[in-house]
Design a protein around this motif. Structure first.
Motif, PDB file in Angstrom:
ATOM      1  N   GLN A   1     -23.085  -6.078 -20.844  1.00  0.00           N
ATOM      2  CA  GLN A   1     -23.449  -7.367 -20.225  1.00  0.00           C
ATOM      3  C   GLN A   1     -23.669  -6.716 -18.524  1.00  0.00           C
ATOM      4  O   GLN A   1     -22.612  -5.880 -18.112  1.00  0.00           O
ATOM      5  N   ILE A   2     -24.588  -7.135 -17.846  1.00  0.00           N
ATOM      6  CA  ILE A   2     -24.990  -6.549 -16.565  1.00  0.00           C
ATOM      7  C   ILE A   2     -24.616  -7.803 -15.660  1.00  0.00           C
ATOM      8  O   ILE A   2     -25.457  -9.091 -15.848  1.00  0.00           O
ATOM      9  N   TYR A   3     -23.793  -7.731 -14.525  1.00  0.00           N
ATOM     10  CA  TYR A   3     -23.724  -8.787 -13.582  1.00  0.00           C
ATOM     11  C   TYR A   3     -24.406  -8.331 -12.451  1.00  0.00           C
ATOM     12  O   TYR A   3     -23.884  -7.385 -11.889  1.00  0.00           O
ATOM     13  N   ILE A   4     -25.416  -8.909 -11.921  1.00  0.00           N
ATOM     14  CA  ILE A   4     -26.110  -8.451 -10.863  1.00  0.00           C
ATOM     15  C   ILE A   4     -26.303  -9.484  -9.630  1.00  0.00           C
ATOM     16  O   ILE A   4     -26.833 -10.657 -10.288  1.00  0.00           O
ATOM     17  N   GLY A   5     -26.096  -9.324  -8.519  1.00  0.00           N
ATOM     18  CA  GLY A   5     -26.293 -10.352  -7.321  1.00  0.00           C
ATOM     19  C   GLY A   5     -28.018 -10.657  -7.093  1.00  0.00           C
ATOM     20  O   GLY A   5     -28.373  -9.728  -7.418  1.00  0.00           O
ATOM     21  N   GLU A   6     -28.141 -11.669  -6.563  1.00  0.00           N
ATOM     22  CA  GLU A   6     -29.517 -11.839  -6.269  1.00  0.00           C
ATOM     23  C   GLU A   6     -30.285 -10.930  -5.502  1.00  0.00           C
ATOM     24  O   GLU A   6     -31.250 -10.683  -5.649  1.00  0.00           O
ATOM     25  N   LYS A   7     -29.575 -10.678  -4.432  1.00  0.00           N
ATOM     26  CA  LYS A   7     -30.333  -9.595  -3.319  1.00  0.00           C
ATOM     27  C   LYS A   7     -30.407  -8.268  -4.048  1.00  0.00           C
ATOM     28  O   LYS A   7     -31.479  -7.760  -3.680  1.00  0.00           O
ATOM     29  N   LEU A   8     -29.292  -7.687  -4.884  1.00  0.00           N
ATOM     30  CA  LEU A   8     -29.776  -6.476  -5.570  1.00  0.00           C
ATOM     31  C   LEU A   8     -30.740  -6.685  -6.604  1.00  0.00           C
ATOM     32  O   LEU A   8     -31.468  -5.620  -6.752  1.00  0.00           O
ATOM     33  N   LEU A   9     -31.000  -7.879  -7.203  1.00  0.00           N
ATOM     34  CA  LEU A   9     -31.907  -8.001  -8.219  1.00  0.00           C
ATOM     35  C   LEU A   9     -33.228  -7.923  -7.454  1.00  0.00           C
ATOM     36  O   LEU A   9     -34.115  -7.458  -8.184  1.00  0.00           O
ATOM     37  N   GLU A  10     -33.392  -8.488  -6.411  1.00  0.00           N
ATOM     38  CA  GLU A  10     -34.647  -8.381  -5.683  1.00  0.00           C
ATOM     39  C   GLU A  10     -35.134  -7.019  -5.154  1.00  0.00           C
ATOM     40  O   GLU A  10     -36.184  -6.795  -4.987  1.00  0.00           O
ATOM     41  N   ALA A  11     -34.175  -6.205  -4.831  1.00  0.00           N
ATOM     42  CA  ALA A  11     -34.323  -4.869  -4.475  1.00  0.00           C
ATOM     43  C   ALA A  11     -34.701  -4.179  -5.544  1.00  0.00           C
ATOM     44  O   ALA A  11     -34.276  -4.078  -6.567  1.00  0.00           O
ATOM     45  N   PRO A  12     -35.726  -2.963  -5.380  1.00  0.00           N
ATOM     46  CA  PRO A  12     -36.088  -2.222  -6.613  1.00  0.00           C
ATOM     47  C   PRO A  12     -35.029  -1.264  -7.105  1.00  0.00           C
ATOM     48  O   PRO A  12     -34.082  -0.646  -6.335  1.00  0.00           O
ATOM     49  N   GLY A  13     -35.007  -0.977  -8.515  1.00  0.00           N
ATOM     50  CA  GLY A  13     -34.088  -0.210  -8.961  1.00  0.00           C
ATOM     51  C   GLY A  13     -32.877  -0.302  -9.640  1.00  0.00           C
ATOM     52  O   GLY A  13     -32.406   0.281 -10.476  1.00  0.00           O
ATOM     53  N   HIS A  14     -32.060  -1.408  -8.969  1.00  0.00           N
ATOM     54  CA  HIS A  14     -30.996  -1.790  -9.350  1.00  0.00           C
ATOM     55  C   HIS A  14     -30.738  -2.251 -10.901  1.00  0.00           C
ATOM     56  O   HIS A  14     -29.889  -1.877 -11.462  1.00  0.00           O
ATOM     57  N   LEU A  15     -31.496  -3.083 -11.048  1.00  0.00           N
ATOM     58  CA  LEU A  15     -31.594  -3.764 -12.591  1.00  0.00           C
ATOM     59  C   LEU A  15     -31.861  -2.689 -13.435  1.00  0.00           C
ATOM     60  O   LEU A  15     -31.346  -2.590 -14.264  1.00  0.00           O
ATOM     61  N   GLU A  16     -32.973  -1.825 -13.182  1.00  0.00           N
ATOM     62  CA  GLU A  16     -33.306  -0.718 -14.173  1.00  0.00           C
ATOM     63  C   GLU A  16     -32.131   0.294 -14.244  1.00  0.00           C
ATOM     64  O   GLU A  16     -31.658   0.684 -15.422  1.00  0.00           O
ATOM     65  N   LYS A  17     -31.386   0.383 -13.153  1.00  0.00           N
ATOM     66  CA  LYS A  17     -30.080   1.331 -13.175  1.00  0.00           C
ATOM     67  C   LYS A  17     -28.946   0.701 -14.203  1.00  0.00           C
ATOM     68  O   LYS A  17     -28.502   1.540 -14.826  1.00  0.00           O
ATOM     69  N   GLY A  18     -29.050  -0.636 -13.975  1.00  0.00           N
ATOM     70  CA  GLY A  18     -27.928  -1.222 -14.860  1.00  0.00           C
ATOM     71  C   GLY A  18     -28.313  -0.959 -16.475  1.00  0.00           C
ATOM     72  O   GLY A  18     -27.414  -0.484 -17.295  1.00  0.00           O
ATOM     73  N   LEU A  19     -29.608  -1.093 -16.889  1.00  0.00           N
ATOM     74  CA  LEU A  19     -30.068  -1.086 -18.247  1.00  0.00           C
ATOM     75  C   LEU A  19     -29.791   0.602 -18.575  1.00  0.00           C
ATOM     76  O   LEU A  19     -29.343   0.870 -20.000  1.00  0.00           O
ATOM     77  N   LEU A  20     -30.388   1.391 -17.484  1.00  0.00           N
ATOM     78  CA  LEU A  20     -30.283   2.950 -17.986  1.00  0.00           C
ATOM     79  C   LEU A  20     -28.593   3.300 -18.221  1.00  0.00           C
ATOM     80  O   LEU A  20     -28.319   4.058 -19.053  1.00  0.00           O
ATOM     81  N   LYS A  21     -27.743   2.863 -17.213  1.00  0.00           N
ATOM     82  CA  LYS A  21     -26.252   2.977 -17.411  1.00  0.00           C
ATOM     83  C   LYS A  21     -25.723   2.740 -18.722  1.00  0.00           C
ATOM     84  O   LYS A  21     -24.933   3.306 -19.352  1.00  0.00           O
ATOM     85  N   ILE A  22     -26.067   1.481 -19.322  1.00  0.00           N
ATOM     86  CA  ILE A  22     -25.576   0.867 -20.685  1.00  0.00           C
ATOM     87  C   ILE A  22     -26.205   2.173 -21.773  1.00  0.00           C
ATOM     88  O   ILE A  22     -25.475   2.471 -22.644  1.00  0.00           O
ATOM     89  N   TRP A  23     -27.432   2.216 -21.533  1.00  0.00           N
ATOM     90  CA  TRP A  23     -28.080   3.406 -22.801  1.00  0.00           C
ATOM     91  C   TRP A  23     -27.292   4.685 -22.372  1.00  0.00           C
ATOM     92  O   TRP A  23     -26.935   5.234 -23.558  1.00  0.00           O
ATOM     93  N   TYR A  24     -27.063   5.107 -21.110  1.00  0.00           N
ATOM     94  CA  TYR A  24     -26.146   6.374 -21.217  1.00  0.00           C
ATOM     95  C   TYR A  24     -24.885   6.267 -21.862  1.00  0.00           C
ATOM     96  O   TYR A  24     -24.448   7.206 -22.524  1.00  0.00           O
ATOM     97  N   ARG A  25     -24.145   5.176 -21.334  1.00  0.00           N
ATOM     98  CA  ARG A  25     -22.797   5.044 -22.031  1.00  0.00           C
ATOM     99  C   ARG A  25     -22.653   4.683 -23.503  1.00  0.00           C
ATOM    100  O   ARG A  25     -21.728   5.281 -24.093  1.00  0.00           O
TER     101      ARG A  25
END
Length: 450
Positions: free
Chosen positions: A43-67
């Motif tokens: 589960q990724i919880y992400i604030g609206e501001k971070l979602l709008e900025a590039p890269g953070h959503l992608e980082k969340g997906l990549l971290k789950i794959w890494y873990r």
């Protein structure tokens, strides 16, 4: 929502080219906590501001794959996760584009040097390289000190490690890059021999807990993660990457003397320094105009690695070295005073500065050496010493009580003076200073007080 789906699909497509997710990922967008970033399981919880900025959503997906592929107990697991997921994001876009929603500044892949990457909490919070999980804490820097202080040292290393990792990958051939990325899941799952450290050096009883030592240990541990993997035995491409990675770290200043900070120029102040100090402002300007020159300022409490305006406590460093060091001193001194700097520098410029209202200029010293310093600072007495040469004559010179009187008197019958082996003393009209010609280059330039 359309943009969100596209971003997820792009990341998913990259990961599926290597190995798909084990389970579905859920994303929760928070409007009331715009800078929150948290991962719990899948589960990724992400604030609206971070979602709008590039890269953070992608980082969340990549971290789950890494873990999913790496659950090892490892002292630098969080840092290792940042490095690998930054690399994956680079593979996806051909760059590393992670943005700060407040400043709009983005991460940039550019050459960074050890130990300049080390940050204070304030400097780290100002950087777009801060971990996504830290954006919320950094909204209040005073609170951030208590919330993330213990994590900032390791996370400061991220630009150095990520840039070195990506450049090491770029040095592989096209075929080798393909094999390396295809084997990445295996690298994350591999056993390590010897086993990776579980406790960071700061947690070991009796360890010398300095910032530099902690940071150096973290870099060595990340390198060990790659170098001690089973992949080293199984893959020639991986062995080539490890060699590239180690060499890249060295080229960025991370040498065998791991707890050593080394600079091109070090200015040592006997008084307290601050951002408003005139000499501080002067060196900041020089550092910005000459970015390849590593310049540091030091007082009795702190050290500034310019052009950063944030100090790091002096006690944090195991050892400080510089090619050239400048010290301002009022009045006489002996050779023992000079030799106290022998372990930290090659050339020492001691400037006779008693009039606090008179500002000393250093720009020409940095570009032209002591001769340029003399030309720029008319009437200021100074001596430039070459300390390796001076040490050769330590026994003969330690009886000298005052360096300026010794030079000015030039007692050719004195054993101490004879030990310098001066053949002639050349007067430079440009510098209005003397340059001795000697068998031993212990004193390279000087101007005595009027």
């Amino acid at each position: 929502m359309k943009d969100l789906s596209y971003r997820v699909q792009q990341t998913e497509r990259l990961l599926e080219s290597m190995e798909p997710f084990y389970r579905k990922v859920q994303i929760t967008i928070l409007q009331d906590r715009p800078y929150l970033f948290r991962i719990q399981g899948h589960q990724i919880y992400i604030g609206e501001k971070l979602l709008e900025a590039p890269g953070h959503l992608e980082k969340g997906l990549l971290k789950i794959w890494y873990r999913e592929r790496n659950e090892a107990l490892f002292s630098e697991q969080a840092l290792m996760e940042e490095v690998v997921t930054d690399f994956l994001l680079y593979l996806q876009s051909g760059d590393l584009d992670i943005g700060d929603p407040t400043t709009k500044i983005k991460t940039a892949l550019r050459k960074v040097k050890w130990p300049y990457v080390i940050k204070s909490v304030s400097a780290y919070c100002d950087s777009p390289w801060k971990q996504s999980e830290h954006f919320a804490a950094c909204q209040n820097k005073q609170e951030a000190v208590s919330l993330i202080d213990q994590q900032v040292i390791e996370m400061s290393l991220r630009p150095l490690l990520v840039t070195s990792w990506i450049r090491s990958f770029q040095d592989l051939s096209v075929k080798e890059r393909f094999y390396f990325t295809q084997n990445l899941p295996q690298l994350l799952r591999s056993e390590h021999s010897p086993a990776l450290p579980i406790v960071p050096v700061a947690g070991i009883p009796g360890a010398r807990e300095t910032i530099l030592l902690r940071a150096a240990d973290a870099i060595k541990n990340v390198n060990s993660f790659v170098a001690t993997s089973q992949a080293m035995k199984d893959s020639e491409v991986h062995r080539l990457f490890v060699a590239n990675f180690t060499n890249e770290l060295r080229s960025n200043g991370f040498q065998d003397a791991f707890a050593e900070a080394s600079f091109d120029v070090l200015y040592v102040s006997q008084e307290g320094l601050s951002e408003s100090s005139k000499v501080f402002q002067q060196f900041i300007k020089i550092a910005k105009s000459q970015p390849k020159l590593q310049i540091a300022l030091q007082d009795k409490e702190n050290l500034w690695m310019l052009p950063s305006r944030y100090p790091i406590p002096l006690k944090s460093f195991g050892q400080i070295k510089a090619t050239r060091t400048v010290v301002e001193k009022c009045g006489g001194y002996n050779f023992s005073y000079v030799m106290d700097y022998a372990d930290m520098t090659e050339k020492l410029l001691v400037v006779d500065h008693c009039d606090s209202k008179r500002e000393i200029q250093f720009s020409r010293f940095l570009s032209e050496g002591a001769e340029g310093f003399g030309a720029q600072n008319k009437g200021i007495a100074f001596v430039q010493f070459h300390l390796p040469s001076l040490l050769m004559k330590k026994a003969e010179l330690e009886q000298v009580a005052n360096v300026f009187e010794f030079i000015q008197k030039r007692d050719v019958e004195s054993p101490s003076f004879k030990s310098l082996g001066w053949r002639e003393v050349h007067w430079s009209e440009q510098a209005k200073a003397y340059q001795p010609k000697a068998y031993v280059d212990a004193i390279e330039w000087f101007r005595v007080p009027n």
